[in-house]
Design an enzyme around this catalytic site. Sequence first.
Site, PDB file in Angstrom:
ATOM      1  N   ASP A 167       0.848  -1.195   0.000  1.00  0.00           N
ATOM      2  CA  ASP A 167       0.000   0.000   0.000  1.00  0.00           C
ATOM      3  C   ASP A 167       0.880   1.241   0.000  1.00  0.00           C
ATOM      4  OD1 ASP A 167      -2.972   0.971   0.561  1.00  0.00           O
ATOM      5  OD2 ASP A 167      -1.627   2.202   1.799  1.00  0.00           O
ATOM      6  N   ASN A 189      -2.520  13.006  -4.006  1.00  0.00           N
ATOM      7  CA  ASN A 189      -3.562  13.446  -4.948  1.00  0.00           C
ATOM      8  C   ASN A 189      -4.096  14.825  -4.573  1.00  0.00           C
ATOM      9  OD1 ASN A 189      -3.690  11.334  -6.821  1.00  0.00           O
ATOM     10  ND2 ASN A 189      -4.999  10.086  -5.496  1.00  0.00           N
ATOM     11  N   HIS A 209      -4.262  14.532  -9.428  1.00  0.00           N
ATOM     12  CA  HIS A 209      -4.355  13.115  -9.773  1.00  0.00           C
ATOM     13  C   HIS A 209      -3.303  12.688 -10.801  1.00  0.00           C
ATOM     14  CE1 HIS A 209      -7.968  12.044  -7.502  1.00  0.00           C
ATOM     15  NE2 HIS A 209      -8.391  13.273  -7.770  1.00  0.00           N
ATOM     16  N   ASP A 223      -1.169   9.410 -10.387  1.00  0.00           N
ATOM     17  CA  ASP A 223      -1.032   8.372 -11.417  1.00  0.00           C
ATOM     18  C   ASP A 223       0.435   8.084 -11.708  1.00  0.00           C
ATOM     19  OD1 ASP A 223      -3.759   8.213 -11.590  1.00  0.00           O
ATOM     20  OD2 ASP A 223      -3.917   9.376 -13.450  1.00  0.00           O
ATOM     21  N   GLU A 282      -4.647   2.261  -4.512  1.00  0.00           N
ATOM     22  CA  GLU A 282      -3.202   2.380  -4.326  1.00  0.00           C
ATOM     23  C   GLU A 282      -2.592   1.105  -3.755  1.00  0.00           C
ATOM     24  OE1 GLU A 282      -5.002   4.279  -0.544  1.00  0.00           O
ATOM     25  OE2 GLU A 282      -5.541   3.962  -2.646  1.00  0.00           O
TER      26      GLU A 282
END
Length: 364
Positions: free
Chosen positions: A224, A232, A237, A241, A267
């Site tokens: 994680d 974010n 975002h 990404d 994630e």
Amino acid sequence: MNYRNRSIFYGLLCLAITARFRDTGASATLWVLMGLQFLVYPHLAYLFARHAADQRRAEMRNQLADGLLAGAWAAALGLPLWIVFTMFAGTCLHMVTFYGYAGLPRVFAAMGTGAALVWASGRAAPMQLQTDLATTLLSMLALTLFFVAFAHDGYRRAMRQHRAEQTLRAQVSEISALQAQLQDQAVRDPLTGLHNRRHLAEVLPAALARCRADGTSLAVVLIDLDHFKQINDRHGHAAGDAVLQVLARLMQARIRPQDMACRYGGEEFLLVMGGATLEVAQQRADALRRSFQQGGIRVGDLHLVATLSCGVAAFPGHGHDADTLLRAADSALYRAKAAGRNQVASAFGEAASGPGEPPAARAV
């Protein structure tokens, strides 16, 4: 095809019979009949078949008429053997093309019927075995050119079929490649290129079944990204990404042929390590964690540093089926995050490794 071949063949045959008529001094009536038979008849036969409801059946009747008329001509005029043979060969070639081997007896039957009708009428003439040179050469030429024209038609059909088969094979190959691509897309995450959870659900149970059968081990590492929501929120975002993609590339670079890397969701990522023990999986997970933290991530002018938390579980010690094993890895991941993140924890133990932890606190 038959219209062209019949017209060519009859036209050439007309030349051979013309030579014969000139040699024997045929009457004007025979000249007219020959013109009707060899110059007009092919076009009438074509029109008959062209406008028939069943063109193939009509053309087959035309071929029987060819044989019948050839036999009648041979018997009525006592045509020499070379001309009769040329008529027979041309009629035979057409009939065998349409009927197969069954066409051969039909040729004999049709020509024999034509000759029998003439003999029955009492108008038959004795067959001449000898021919003059011109008639012989023209008969040979007619037969040769007819065979060449017929063979060329066969060549063209074969080439068309070959090109059609090549086109079909290319289309089948393209469809197969597209199906494989679609199938691959169905089991891969579009952002990271890793396998998705659907693929994991298909592959992990089968891998565990092989391990049970072979008596080998298997480990899973649930990963994680720490504080991913903050990345974010602060940087957008697109930055988030980019972080996911960097981690995916790092995982792909570090897996072995028997391993599998998946995007588990959001994630979260998962590594399936075939043949790995718990200790080996812990070491590889910690090496991945350190490499990701040290590498950093550049997004435009930004240089981000992100960290990972990992939970490790192994078969058979932490579960004999996929669901139990994944729950054990999830539980280990929860404890790694609860203990301060940026560390590796194993199932049913304390945090295995992480920055700033005393050695006594690390489960091995």
